[in-house]
Structures are given as structure tokens and as C-alpha cells.
Motif scaffolding. Structure first.
Motif, PDB file in Angstrom:
ATOM      1  N   LYS A  20      19.466   0.801  13.808  1.00  0.00           N
ATOM      2  CA  LYS A  20      19.293   0.051  12.563  1.00  0.00           C
ATOM      3  C   LYS A  20      19.033  -1.424  12.871  1.00  0.00           C
ATOM      4  O   LYS A  20      18.139  -2.053  12.292  1.00  0.00           O
ATOM      5  CB  LYS A  20      20.579   0.202  11.741  1.00  0.00           C
ATOM      6  N   TYR A  48      17.011   9.399  13.144  1.00  0.00           N
ATOM      7  CA  TYR A  48      17.030   8.128  12.414  1.00  0.00           C
ATOM      8  C   TYR A  48      15.798   7.928  11.519  1.00  0.00           C
ATOM      9  O   TYR A  48      15.689   6.901  10.860  1.00  0.00           O
ATOM     10  CB  TYR A  48      17.108   6.952  13.401  1.00  0.00           C
ATOM     11  N   SER A  51      16.390   7.428   7.511  1.00  0.00           N
ATOM     12  CA  SER A  51      16.933   6.133   7.091  1.00  0.00           C
ATOM     13  C   SER A  51      15.995   4.994   7.493  1.00  0.00           C
ATOM     14  O   SER A  51      15.940   3.957   6.833  1.00  0.00           O
ATOM     15  CB  SER A  51      18.337   5.916   7.649  1.00  0.00           C
TER      16      SER A  51
END
Ligand code: 3PY
Length: 254
Positions: A20, A48, A51
Motif C-alpha cells: 500500500k 493486492y 485494493s
């Protein structure tokens, strides 16, 4: 005019929190610093991707890629991820046939051709990887070998479908070894591959095909590699894991 692309192949790296952080750092840098005509494709681990989509949309200039997909659309294939699934969460590209998958998962050109079909049927753009081993480069017909990978993996496609394919030339001897092809070696192979594509689809399709260089491309050597006329950007491994290094590579392609 063919598209310039710099794709970051994160491979099997980063925890969710690290991913992130890297994603938002790269997207902010791209927003602030990239003014030229280069598409940035981020390929984090599949876990991932969903997201990541929200950040990538917010960034505007960045696309999202998967590192692999299964050749079938659905079914009893425990642990696998299909092209329609990737498409359903908004993924744009998928890397197909990276040498690590050819080597460790024994993926063949025949299987990769099926993956390419599945990706295209789902509206994903394949980044099709090819490249020779060190032994072949030193002792064999390495250009013929790489041309055969392209023939067997891609030349069943119509020219309309082929127009959605990106090629990444990644000599195996330059992956994870710290060795990089010289810009001349990269240019020579990219030129040969473009000629090969022209032989199948004609010169105009060949001139429009984006051919990336991969294999230890980094912040130090990207500008020299990308200055070659047939090198249209890169598929970047290790250097894509550090935002500043990756941005330097992206900017070298503008
Ligand atoms: C590398 O840069 O080593 C890669 O394998 C990119 O895919």
C-alpha cells in the motif's frame, strides 16, 4: 506511434502494508513528476490487485497488471486465478510467460498461447515475455529461439488481436544476476523481433508493437537502454520495489 510503457513487476515481494505504501508513493510521484507520454503499469502480487485498483484510479496515469493468469476461464484449478477474474476487478494487463514461470512452473509456449487467448478474450492486454538462456546466447541460435517463442506463443492471433499485445524481451541471463544486456544487445534483439513481426503481420503492425526490455533494467542503465530506437520501455523487476528508482526509470522512457 507506438506506446511507451514502463511496467513494474514486483514478483513475490511486499506485505500488504508495504504494498500500500509503495503504491501510493509511486502514484503520487507519477502524478507530480511524469509529464510525458509513458504509460506506467504496476504489477503487484495478485492478492493486492483489488485494493490497488482504488489508488490506481485516483492516480489517473497508471494502469494495473497481474503477473500471471490461468489459461482456463474457471473450474477446478485450486489456487489459480483466471483472466475473467482479473478483468472483473479492473485489471488492465497481465504478464504472460515470464522466464521464472517458464522455468519453475514449466510453462510451455503452447500453454502460454492459451493464456494469451484467455487474457485477450477477457479484454486484458498480455505482456508476453521471451528471452534466451546464457548457454544459448553463448553457444546457439538465440535469435531463432526467441523468434520461435513469439511464433508459438502469439502468431496464431489475428492482426486485430495482436495489436493488443505488448512484448517484453527479457534475456534469462540478465534476470536476478545483476547482468544487463548492453543497449546494443537489446536493440539488436528488438530489431530482429520487430522484423519477425513484420514478416507475419506487415510493417505497419510491427512498427506499432511495443517491445519492452527487461532483465536488471534500473535507474542507472534505463536511459541508455530506452534511447535505442526499438526499445519502447521496460519491464522492471528489483528497481520497481523502490519508488524513487522506479520513477527514474519511468522518466527515462518519456
Ligand atoms: C527483472 O528485471 O529481472 C525482471 O525479471 C523483470 O520482469
Amino acid at each position: 506511434m507506438r506506446k511507451k510503457i514502463v511496467a513494474g513487476n514486483w514478483k513475490m515481494n511486499k506485505t500488504a502494508e508495504e504494498a500500500k505504501a509503495l503504491l501510493s508513493e509511486v502514484i503520487n510521484m507519477v502524478k507530480d513528476e511524469v509529464t510525458g507520454d509513458v504509460e506506467v503499469v504496476l504489477c503487484p502480487p495478485a492478492l493486492y490487485l483489488a485494493s490497488a485498483r482504488q489508488y490506481v484510479t485516483a492516480g489517473g496515469k497508471v494502469s494495473l497488471g497481474a503477473q500471471n493468469c490461468h489459461e482456463k476461464a474457471s473450474g477446478a484449478y485450486t489456487g489459480e486465478i483466471s483472466a475473467p477474474m482479473l478483468q472483473s476487478i479492473g485489471v488492465d494487463y497481465v504478464i504472460i510467460g515470464h522466464s521464472e514461470r517458464r522455468q519453475y512452473f514449466e510453462e510451455t509456449n503452447e500453454q502460454l498461447a492459451e493464456k494469451v487467448n484467455s487474457a485477450l478474450e477477457s479484454g486484458l492486454k498480455p505482456i508476453f515475455c521471451c528471452g534466451e538462456s546464457r548457454d544459448l546466447r553463448e553457444n546457439g541460435d538465440y535469435i531463432g529461439f526467441v523468434k520461435d517463442q513469439i511464433t508459438e506463443g502469439l502468431f496464431h492471433l489475428s492482426s486485430e488481436s495482436f495489436a493488443n499485445v505488448v512484448i517484453a524481451y527479457e534475456p534469462i541471463w540478465a534476470i536476478g544476476t545483476g547482468l544487463t544486456a548492453s543497449s546494443g544487445q537489446a536493440q539488436d534483439m528488438h530489431f530482429e523481433l520487430r522484423q519477425h513481426i513484420a514478416g507475419q503481420y506487415g510493417d505497419s503492425v510491427a512498427q506499432d508493437t511495443t517491445i519492452l526490455y527487461g532483465g536488471s533494467a534500473n535507474a542507472q542503465n534505463a536511459a541508455e537502454l530506452f534511447s535505442q530506437p526499438d526499445v519502447d520501455g521496460g519491464l522492471i523487476g528489483g528497481a520497481s520495489l523502490k519508488a524513487r528508482d522506479f520513477l527514474t526509470v519511468v522518466k527515462a522512457a518519456q
